[in-house]
Scaffold this motif. Structure first.
Motif, PDB file in Angstrom:
ATOM      1  N   ALA A   1      -0.482  16.503  12.398  1.00 32.08           N
ATOM      2  CA  ALA A   1       0.014  17.141  11.590  1.00 32.08           C
ATOM      3  C   ALA A   1      -0.982  16.443   9.844  1.00 32.08           C
ATOM      4  O   ALA A   1      -1.202  16.060   9.539  1.00 32.08           O
ATOM      5  N   LYS A   2      -1.323  17.875   8.980  1.00 31.88           N
ATOM      6  CA  LYS A   2      -2.050  17.362   7.785  1.00 31.88           C
ATOM      7  C   LYS A   2      -0.725  17.387   6.377  1.00 31.88           C
ATOM      8  O   LYS A   2      -0.564  18.519   6.311  1.00 31.88           O
ATOM      9  N   LYS A   3      -0.113  16.664   6.238  1.00 33.05           N
ATOM     10  CA  LYS A   3       0.578  16.623   4.670  1.00 33.05           C
ATOM     11  C   LYS A   3      -0.229  16.248   3.599  1.00 33.05           C
ATOM     12  O   LYS A   3      -1.146  14.932   3.725  1.00 33.05           O
ATOM     13  N   ARG A   4      -0.489  16.782   2.399  1.00 35.25           N
ATOM     14  CA  ARG A   4      -1.200  16.592   0.978  1.00 35.25           C
ATOM     15  C   ARG A   4      -0.572  14.736   0.656  1.00 35.25           C
ATOM     16  O   ARG A   4      -0.969  14.356  -0.248  1.00 35.25           O
ATOM     17  N   PHE A   5       0.792  14.837   0.388  1.00 34.00           N
ATOM     18  CA  PHE A   5       1.870  14.224  -0.226  1.00 34.00           C
ATOM     19  C   PHE A   5       2.720  13.497   1.527  1.00 34.00           C
ATOM     20  O   PHE A   5       3.226  14.010   1.437  1.00 34.00           O
ATOM     21  N   LEU A   6       2.685  11.997   0.930  1.00 35.37           N
ATOM     22  CA  LEU A   6       3.784  11.116   1.698  1.00 35.37           C
ATOM     23  C   LEU A   6       4.248  10.711   0.751  1.00 35.37           C
ATOM     24  O   LEU A   6       3.683   9.457   0.490  1.00 35.37           O
ATOM     25  N   GLN A   7       5.395   9.834   0.525  1.00 39.11           N
ATOM     26  CA  GLN A   7       5.664   9.237  -0.430  1.00 39.11           C
ATOM     27  C   GLN A   7       5.207   9.137  -1.543  1.00 39.11           C
ATOM     28  O   GLN A   7       4.586   8.047  -1.687  1.00 39.11           O
ATOM     29  N   GLY A   8       4.916   9.706  -2.169  1.00 41.31           N
ATOM     30  CA  GLY A   8       4.353  10.287  -3.968  1.00 41.31           C
ATOM     31  C   GLY A   8       2.819   9.686  -3.176  1.00 41.31           C
ATOM     32  O   GLY A   8       2.821   9.262  -4.663  1.00 41.31           O
ATOM     33  N   PHE A   9       2.614   9.801  -2.259  1.00 38.69           N
ATOM     34  CA  PHE A   9       1.039   9.383  -2.116  1.00 38.69           C
ATOM     35  C   PHE A   9       0.190  10.427  -1.555  1.00 38.69           C
ATOM     36  O   PHE A   9      -0.164  11.519  -0.397  1.00 38.69           O
TER      37      PHE A   9
ATOM     38  N   LEU B   1       4.726   3.370   6.544  1.00 37.73           N
ATOM     39  CA  LEU B   1       5.049   5.043   6.828  1.00 37.73           C
ATOM     40  C   LEU B   1       6.158   5.051   7.170  1.00 37.73           C
ATOM     41  O   LEU B   1       6.587   4.494   8.736  1.00 37.73           O
ATOM     42  N   ASP B   2       6.536   5.741   6.740  1.00 36.58           N
ATOM     43  CA  ASP B   2       7.716   6.236   7.081  1.00 36.58           C
ATOM     44  C   ASP B   2       8.266   6.882   8.081  1.00 36.58           C
ATOM     45  O   ASP B   2       7.749   8.241   8.345  1.00 36.58           O
ATOM     46  N   PRO B   3       8.924   6.624   9.559  1.00 36.34           N
ATOM     47  CA  PRO B   3       8.764   7.808  10.241  1.00 36.34           C
ATOM     48  C   PRO B   3       9.140   9.694  10.663  1.00 36.34           C
ATOM     49  O   PRO B   3       8.775  10.064  11.126  1.00 36.34           O
ATOM     50  N   GLU B   4       9.977   9.319   9.616  1.00 41.24           N
ATOM     51  CA  GLU B   4      10.337  10.684   8.967  1.00 41.24           C
ATOM     52  C   GLU B   4       9.624  11.964   8.687  1.00 41.24           C
ATOM     53  O   GLU B   4       9.810  12.353   9.329  1.00 41.24           O
TER      54      GLU B   4
ATOM     55  N   VAL C   1      -4.375   7.993  -2.017  1.00 38.75           N
ATOM     56  CA  VAL C   1      -4.852   7.100  -3.599  1.00 38.75           C
ATOM     57  C   VAL C   1      -3.089   6.869  -4.112  1.00 38.75           C
ATOM     58  O   VAL C   1      -1.688   7.969  -4.038  1.00 38.75           O
ATOM     59  N   CYS C   2      -2.049   5.575  -4.304  1.00 40.73           N
ATOM     60  CA  CYS C   2      -0.826   5.488  -4.016  1.00 40.73           C
ATOM     61  C   CYS C   2      -0.089   6.439  -5.350  1.00 40.73           C
ATOM     62  O   CYS C   2      -1.439   6.655  -6.394  1.00 40.73           O
TER      63      CYS C   2
END
Lengths: 127, 127
Positions: A85-93, B74-77, B105-106
């Motif tokens: 699945a493609k998410k653009r943002f993860l954990q502010g990243f 990477l948060d598993p959630e 990019v963080c």
DNA sequence: ATCGCTGCAAAACATTTGCAGTTTG
DNA sequence: CAAACTGCAAATGTTTTGCAGCGAT
């Protein structure tokens, strides 16, 4: 770009040298970096003493032998990986790419190892 | 094993030095390699100038900042990765592990970059 | 006494950098 | 001419290795 596989800067140097004998390894490094930054190339796989690159084209994943470090493209047919699945943002990243490496032992290295167990005398050729 | 995150041999050296001041970096390298071979540790992520390791325990994946090289679990959630089908063999290759890196990019580096565009004078602190 | 572990220093690589000279547009 | 690119050599940074000594069994 026309080189097969996943060459290191050293391997690119050897190939380019055939066309431009005066080229230096430093120039290859400088250009590889430029191409990585521009997105023309992408870096491939960990588990290496040296950087490996490939053209930044169709997404695909790699088989990496942790013994001999050989890298092979993973056949999409036999892919054990469900589409990500493609998410653009993860954990502010900000996500730009997902890299999947299937790590393990290639057939040649496995053969070498079992032959080492049973008949330690003779050496199989390197992967 | 008790170190947080994804330390390099150098970082392990600095930490161990507090308990065993006489330890040398070479010894840390030798032991890290032993632990990697034994499977106690595993290697993490490409895109680094130095090796990064973590305890070889529960499978999880990593966010890797291609600017500052920071590695985050990477948060598993929030996982954008569907579970990977596990096949033991692929293309004659014995699979031992699947490594997934989400590259990008963080937040800090992104902030740094946009501030560089708009106000090139002041520097944000490193990630 | 032996075997494995250590520290040290040197070696082996991989990669980057400074610089001066060339090439390109 | 200015800007970008090059080769060379030196510097950097990481990781490995040889070796002699030390420690534990």
């Amino acid at each position: 770009m026309s080189l097969e596989g996943h060459p290191s800067p050293e391997m690119i140097y050897e190939a380019v040298r055939k066309k431009i004998p005066s080229i230096s390894l430093a120039t290859v490094y400088k250009n590889v970096r430029t191409f990585l930054v521009s997105g023309m190339l992408r870096e491939v796989s960990m588990h290496h003493g040296s950087m490996r690159v490939e053209p930044n084209e169709s997404e695909h994943y790699h088989l990496v032998c942790t013994r001999c470090r050989q890298i092979t493209d993973l056949d999409p047919e036999s892919v054990p990986v469900q589409p990500l699945a493609k998410k653009r943002f993860l954990q502010g990243f900000h996500v730009t790419r997902i890299s999947v490496d299937v790590l393990g032992v290639c057939a040649l290295c496995a053969a070498k190892e079992s032959s080492m167990t049973t008949k330690p005398r003779r050496r199989k050729k390197e992967c």
